[in-house]
Motif scaffolding. Structure first.
Motif, short mmCIF file in Angstrom:
data_model
loop_
_atom_site.label_atom_id
_atom_site.label_comp_id
_atom_site.label_asym_id
_atom_site.label_seq_id
_atom_site.Cartn_x
_atom_site.Cartn_y
_atom_site.Cartn_z
N ILE A 26 0.85 -1.18 0.00
CA ILE A 26 0.00 0.00 0.00
C ILE A 26 0.89 1.23 0.00
O ILE A 26 1.91 1.29 0.67
CB ILE A 26 -0.98 0.00 1.20
N VAL A 27 0.51 2.21 -0.81
CA VAL A 27 1.21 3.48 -0.91
C VAL A 27 0.38 4.55 -0.20
O VAL A 27 -0.82 4.67 -0.46
CB VAL A 27 1.44 3.88 -2.38
N LEU A 28 1.01 5.33 0.68
CA LEU A 28 0.34 6.39 1.42
C LEU A 28 0.77 7.74 0.87
O LEU A 28 1.96 8.04 0.80
CB LEU A 28 0.66 6.30 2.91
N LEU A 29 -0.21 8.57 0.48
CA LEU A 29 0.05 9.87 -0.12
C LEU A 29 -0.44 10.97 0.80
O LEU A 29 -1.61 11.02 1.17
CB LEU A 29 -0.64 9.96 -1.48
N HIS A 30 0.46 11.88 1.16
CA HIS A 30 0.16 12.93 2.13
C HIS A 30 -0.54 14.12 1.49
O HIS A 30 -0.51 14.32 0.27
CB HIS A 30 1.45 13.40 2.81
N GLY A 31 -1.13 14.95 2.33
CA GLY A 31 -1.76 16.18 1.87
C GLY A 31 -0.79 17.35 1.83
O GLY A 31 0.40 17.22 2.13
N LYS A 32 -1.30 18.52 1.46
CA LYS A 32 -0.44 19.69 1.31
C LYS A 32 0.18 20.12 2.63
O LYS A 32 1.35 20.52 2.67
CB LYS A 32 -1.23 20.86 0.70
N ASN A 33 -0.57 20.09 3.71
CA ASN A 33 -0.06 20.53 5.01
C ASN A 33 0.47 19.36 5.84
O ASN A 33 0.47 19.43 7.07
CB ASN A 33 -1.15 21.26 5.78
N PHE A 34 0.93 18.33 5.15
CA PHE A 34 1.33 17.09 5.83
C PHE A 34 2.63 16.58 5.23
O PHE A 34 3.10 17.07 4.21
CB PHE A 34 0.24 16.03 5.70
N CYS A 35 3.21 15.57 5.85
CA CYS A 35 4.42 14.92 5.38
C CYS A 35 4.25 13.41 5.56
O CYS A 35 3.29 12.96 6.18
CB CYS A 35 5.65 15.38 6.18
N GLY A 36 5.22 12.66 5.06
CA GLY A 36 5.17 11.22 5.26
C GLY A 36 5.08 10.84 6.72
O GLY A 36 4.41 9.85 7.08
N ALA A 37 5.74 11.60 7.59
CA ALA A 37 5.75 11.28 9.02
C ALA A 37 4.36 11.30 9.64
O ALA A 37 4.10 10.61 10.63
CB ALA A 37 6.66 12.24 9.77
N THR A 38 3.44 12.08 9.07
CA THR A 38 2.09 12.15 9.65
C THR A 38 1.30 10.87 9.45
O THR A 38 0.24 10.70 10.06
CB THR A 38 1.31 13.35 9.07
N TRP A 39 1.80 9.97 8.61
CA TRP A 39 1.14 8.68 8.39
C TRP A 39 1.64 7.60 9.37
O TRP A 39 1.28 6.43 9.22
CB TRP A 39 1.39 8.18 6.97
#
Length: 332
Positions: free
Chosen positions: A65-78
């Protein structure tokens, strides 16, 4: 042995391309950060990502599974979601898009959903991933939709968490705002402005101390010496991208099994802040948009969280992930 940076420099010399190194941003990530190096738009770039192995093979042992972040987010927020998915048997790829977080921040780059989807697909190809689930939140949900439309053969399942782009803001009356004005807006971003915005949209006018970690993470990017202005410019370009590249008309073309996870109290709409009051009043009604969107997608399910906002995975992690894993188990 030549270093990766030296090799990039040599390639750039041959191709006449510039080298944009990965970010110097030192924010700690929960897993080792790797870099996919590639040439795009006459620049040699580095795309940061985490590759999290499945911690439990009882469930979906060969699935990615690939997790894609939002504009105000980063990979770490997942992190929370990635840990749960790993325990559930998934290999989890968490990327920072170009312009964001630990990835290269090019001073000149044409941001498009197609380009970011292409970059993500190239990353997966470099990892020999032939099929994947794709989960996107906010802008990442908009990107995940574009990815599924461009690469239906690799996208087995599509999961959208409060995605942007469920409506065409321009068509609804949001005035166009040029990049210089968007950039000026980004330059004055600070803790107070970010918290005010997130409190109103992400968490339905509530606030908990644990939300501060994500505000402070983002603030540190706007204050990063040597990169803060380029980051602000990239964020202005990202805003222009989501405002001017609607996906609302293409949901009927999605071929993947799809899940919409919607915090129904969300009111996010790009451009609402500079729109006339009569336009503001009709934007970002996720309680309605979720229902309208699931009806457009051929093979889709909808889960609504009545009391939650734009970030249900943060605001009520247990409720959100229970709904996610119930669907994953059924759809598999």
């Amino acid at each position: 042995m030549r270093s990766a940076a030296l090799i990039l420099t040599l390639v750039a010399t041959v191709l006449g391309a510039s080298v944009v190194p990965p970010s110097s941003w030192s924010y700690p990530y929960p897993w080792p950060v790797q870099y996919y190096n590639f040439t795009s738009q006459r620049s040699n770039l580095s795309m940061a990502y985490m590759d999290v192995s499945a911690a439990n093979t009882t469930y979906a042992s060969n699935k990615t599974i690939v997790l894609l972040h939002g504009k105000n987010f980063c990979g770490a927020t997942w992190e929370d979601t990635a840990r749960r998915l790993s325990t559930h048997g998934f290999r989890v790829i968490v990327a920072d898009q170009i312009g964001f977080c630990k990835s290269s921040k090019p001073p000149s780059y044409q941001f498009s959903l197609q380009q970011l989807a292409y970059n993500t697909h190239a990353l997966l190809e470099s990892l020999s991933i032939k099929q994947t689930y794709v989960l996107g939140h906010s802008m990442g949900g908009m990107l995940a939709t574009r990815f599924a439309l461009m690469y239906p053969e690799i996208t087995s399942h599509l999961i959208l968490t409060n995605p942007l782009g469920l409506e065409d803001w321009k068509a609804l009356g949001v005035p166009w705002r040029n990049l210089d004005l968007l950039y000026a807006d980004e330059l004055v971003t600070n803790y107070t402005s970010l918290r005010k915005y997130q409190q109103a949209t992400y968490y339905v006018n509530t606030w908990k101390p644990e939300y501060d970690v994500w505000v402070n993470m983002l603030v540190s990017l706007y204050q990063l010496p040597g990169e803060n202005t380029t980051f602000a410019w990239n964020m202005a370009e990202a805003t222009d991208m989501v405002l001017t590249q609607p996906i609302a008309y293409e949901f009927g073309l999605i071929k993947s099994k799809t899940l919409l996870l919607i915090g129904a109290k969300d009111n996010t709409a790009i451009g609402k802040a500079w729109s006339p009051p009569e336009v503001q009043a009709k934007l970002g009604n996720y309680a309605l948009l979720g229902k309208e969107t699931v009806a457009k997608i051929p093979n889709a399910d909808l889960v609504e969280f009545d009391g939650l906002g734009h970030s249900p995975q943060v605001q009520d992690s247990e409720k959100y992930h229970q709904a996610l894993f119930d669907w994953l188990d059924r759809s598999s």
